[in-house]
Scaffold this active site. Sequence first.
Site, PDB file in Angstrom:
ATOM      1  N   PHE A 153       0.847  -1.267   0.141  1.00 26.75           N
ATOM      2  CA  PHE A 153      -0.019   0.072   0.024  1.00 26.75           C
ATOM      3  C   PHE A 153       0.706   1.251   0.139  1.00 26.75           C
ATOM      4  CE2 PHE A 153       0.982  -0.362   4.561  1.00 26.75           C
ATOM      5  CZ  PHE A 153       1.163   1.245   4.978  1.00 26.75           C
ATOM      6  N   SER A 230       5.565  -6.931   3.312  1.00 28.23           N
ATOM      7  CA  SER A 230       6.355  -7.026   4.466  1.00 28.23           C
ATOM      8  C   SER A 230       7.001  -8.516   4.447  1.00 28.23           C
ATOM      9  CB  SER A 230       4.996  -7.317   5.485  1.00 28.23           C
ATOM     10  OG  SER A 230       4.161  -8.336   5.018  1.00 28.23           O
ATOM     11  N   CYS A 285       9.492   1.910   3.149  1.00 24.83           N
ATOM     12  CA  CYS A 285      10.485   0.909   3.305  1.00 24.83           C
ATOM     13  C   CYS A 285      11.804   1.407   3.675  1.00 24.83           C
ATOM     14  CB  CYS A 285      10.320  -0.249   2.258  1.00 24.83           C
ATOM     15  SG  CYS A 285      10.873   0.668   0.702  1.00 24.83           S
TER      16      CYS A 285
HETATM   17  P1  NAD Z   1       1.823  -6.539   3.066  1.00 27.34           P
HETATM   18  O1  NAD Z   1       2.910  -7.546   3.119  1.00 27.34           O
HETATM   19  O2  NAD Z   1       0.789  -6.631   3.875  1.00 27.34           O
HETATM   20  O3  NAD Z   1       0.848  -6.684   1.696  1.00 27.34           O
HETATM   21  C1  NAD Z   1       1.616  -6.565   0.431  1.00 27.34           C
HETATM   22  C2  NAD Z   1       0.738  -7.404  -0.573  1.00 27.34           C
HETATM   23  O4  NAD Z   1       0.806  -8.804  -0.191  1.00 27.34           O
HETATM   24  C3  NAD Z   1      -0.621  -6.702  -1.069  1.00 27.34           C
HETATM   25  O5  NAD Z   1      -0.840  -6.551  -2.277  1.00 27.34           O
HETATM   26  C4  NAD Z   1      -1.573  -7.614  -0.015  1.00 27.34           C
HETATM   27  O6  NAD Z   1      -2.686  -7.545  -0.821  1.00 27.34           O
HETATM   28  C5  NAD Z   1      -0.724  -9.091  -0.088  1.00 27.34           C
HETATM   29  N1  NAD Z   1      -1.036  -9.772   0.897  1.00 27.34           N
HETATM   30  C6  NAD Z   1      -1.088  -9.300   2.320  1.00 27.34           C
HETATM   31  N2  NAD Z   1      -1.088 -10.443   3.149  1.00 27.34           N
HETATM   32  C7  NAD Z   1      -1.214 -11.409   2.187  1.00 27.34           C
HETATM   33  C8  NAD Z   1      -1.107 -12.669   2.740  1.00 27.34           C
HETATM   34  N3  NAD Z   1      -1.255 -13.343   4.046  1.00 27.34           N
HETATM   35  N4  NAD Z   1      -0.974 -13.794   1.627  1.00 27.34           N
HETATM   36  C9  NAD Z   1      -0.639 -13.263   0.410  1.00 27.34           C
HETATM   37  N5  NAD Z   1      -0.786 -12.044   0.063  1.00 27.34           N
HETATM   38  C10 NAD Z   1      -0.674 -11.205   0.926  1.00 27.34           C
HETATM   39  O7  NAD Z   1       2.547  -5.099   3.177  1.00 27.34           O
HETATM   40  P2  NAD Z   1       1.829  -3.752   3.214  1.00 27.34           P
HETATM   41  O8  NAD Z   1       1.234  -3.618   4.544  1.00 27.34           O
HETATM   42  O9  NAD Z   1       1.060  -3.465   1.889  1.00 27.34           O
HETATM   43  O10 NAD Z   1       3.080  -2.618   2.954  1.00 27.34           O
HETATM   44  C11 NAD Z   1       3.970  -2.471   3.851  1.00 27.34           C
HETATM   45  C12 NAD Z   1       5.269  -3.417   3.877  1.00 27.34           C
HETATM   46  O11 NAD Z   1       5.891  -3.532   2.701  1.00 27.34           O
HETATM   47  C13 NAD Z   1       6.371  -3.039   5.041  1.00 27.34           C
HETATM   48  O12 NAD Z   1       6.659  -4.064   5.595  1.00 27.34           O
HETATM   49  C14 NAD Z   1       7.458  -2.447   3.925  1.00 27.34           C
HETATM   50  O13 NAD Z   1       8.769  -2.461   4.790  1.00 27.34           O
HETATM   51  C15 NAD Z   1       7.212  -3.377   2.797  1.00 27.34           C
HETATM   52  N6  NAD Z   1       7.840  -2.665   1.787  1.00 27.34           N
HETATM   53  C16 NAD Z   1       9.086  -3.039   1.227  1.00 27.34           C
HETATM   54  C17 NAD Z   1       9.794  -2.569   0.286  1.00 27.34           C
HETATM   55  C18 NAD Z   1      11.088  -2.871  -0.195  1.00 27.34           C
HETATM   56  O14 NAD Z   1      11.385  -2.413  -1.132  1.00 27.34           O
HETATM   57  N7  NAD Z   1      11.744  -3.759   0.614  1.00 27.34           N
HETATM   58  C19 NAD Z   1       9.044  -1.361  -0.294  1.00 27.34           C
HETATM   59  C20 NAD Z   1       7.996  -1.195  -0.108  1.00 27.34           C
HETATM   60  C21 NAD Z   1       6.990  -1.628   1.171  1.00 27.34           C
END
Ligand code: NAD
Length: 504
Positions: A153, A230, A285
């Site tokens: 997000f 995440s 991130c």
């Molecule tokens: P998230 O992991 O909750 O969701 C990411 C995606 O995965 C979304 O499209 C979501 O619908 C899907 N998802 C969520 N839970 C799932 C599950 N149990 N099974 C399958 N798919 C699932 O992450 P978020 O809250 O949207 O974003 C924030 C996180 O992203 C933070 O941890 C941040 O550090 C990380 N992030 C990392 C980078 C990087 O470059 N390393 C960049 C941006 C964000």
Amino acid sequence: MRMINHWIAGRETGNRPGGVGLHVGQVHNPATGEVSAEVDYATPAEVDAAVAAAQEAFAGWRSTSLARRTKVLFAFRNLIDSHQEELARIITAEHGKTLEDARGEVARGLDVIEFACGIPHVLEGGFSANVSTSIDTYSIRQPLGVVAGITPFNFPVMVPMWMFPIAVACGNCFVLKPSEKDPSASIMVARLWEEAGLPPGVFNVVHGDKVAVDAILAHPGIAAVSFVGSTPVARYIYVTAASAGKRVQALGGAKNHAVVLPDADTGFAADAIASAAYGSAGERCMAISAVVAVGAAGDPLVEALAVRARELRTGPGDDERSGMGPLITEAHRDRVAGYLVTGVAEGAELVVDGREGPIDGSREGYYLRPSLFDGVTPEMAIYRDEIFGPVLCVLRVPTFEDAVELVNASPYANGAAIFTNDGLAARSFEEKVDAGMVGINVPIPTPVAYYSFGGAKQSLFGDTHVHGEHGVHFYTKTKAVTARWPKPADGSDMRLAFPSTGQP
Ligand code: NAD
């Protein structure tokens, strides 16, 4: 209620308002707490439809000339450029970040599209003439087929743009599953692709939750998956997609450190660190969430950071006076606020408490002002966990070596920064620190598009970063061709030994 649908085969598709048996989610405006739209969650059948559309488009798109592909990319680049403000406003309305920050996000996405416009040059293969007598060897890069992107997000425009401009430029067809929390921008991007002349089916969007993600991971028609989100989900994506035989890159969470040496300019370091810690309400991130103050740097730095945290104006993202907007959801705001209780219970000193002080926005918005902890130790949950909010932890160590050891003991390894005027110390940091991206007097060392972006350890599962040459490598497979064109007069040439020693 506005319904956000999927984009499959060049048109909006999905359950329309009033349909029966809808599996939908709500999209909120975090600045007001209001529901602004509903988003259709894809079933496996809808994921199938998107993959089928992409498969159908692939034969034509992969054989479309580089010249034609580049024309589409340039047109898309111009359309994104001329719609920057509209995209930024969509981001702010669904994510909550300030407009200035949202504009920056779109600009960084545009950066990757501009890199992808130069794809003919980057896709150049190698050629070695006469590797043996009259035999040439050359390599070509070919697209993988249908590839998918699953995105978080916190950057609803930039993170998908780390992926699809390069994937599409390389000749692949793309299925994007953006975050269900702020899905509208992806549909606008799909429309702009269409306007740019991209054939239907080359770029598709399916919205949804775990159901849609699992359908992507299991789909035999998808060759590769790029994920950003995440750490626990990144690990799951990596393991599941790889065991289904797919190429995977899964970028995870982070805990980014800024080491501040005693010779650093305190005011400069505090400005940079406060911007990186509290910008986008800490939901980046590459946010700095841990400061490692070395020796005498500690006291003046904490004082300077506290002033900045207290002064930061918190309010709606579309109010140009706001320095920081709300968090993404009420539940997330409450979770982040919970860490303020945890930190105090763990014995850290809460120098600035984000639950206090004025908020310039609606009482129903998901606001939390900046917080600052001092005296944090590596055992504390406020240090170990990725809080993903405007909470900055200061840890104190006696020496540079202790600082590097502390940073390298973290299970995360996305970004790390050092603030110093000592070139030798900076060079030593750059060499010894275990992080994918290093900043020297730069708090958020997010590389430009022609370099790659990514971390190590639990911040990246897989071995390729996104964009730059890593992106091209990820979205293509290499073929090495060895060729000769014998003259009829050469006669037959049967040799069983390899390599042949009979001929130079
Ligand atoms: P998230 O992991 O909750 O969701 C990411 C995606 O995965 C979304 O499209 C979501 O619908 C899907 N998802 C969520 N839970 C799932 C599950 N149990 N099974 C399958 N798919 C699932 O992450 P978020 O809250 O949207 O974003 C924030 C996180 O992203 C933070 O941890 C941040 O550090 C990380 N992030 C990392 C980078 C990087 O470059 N390393 C960049 C941006 C964000």
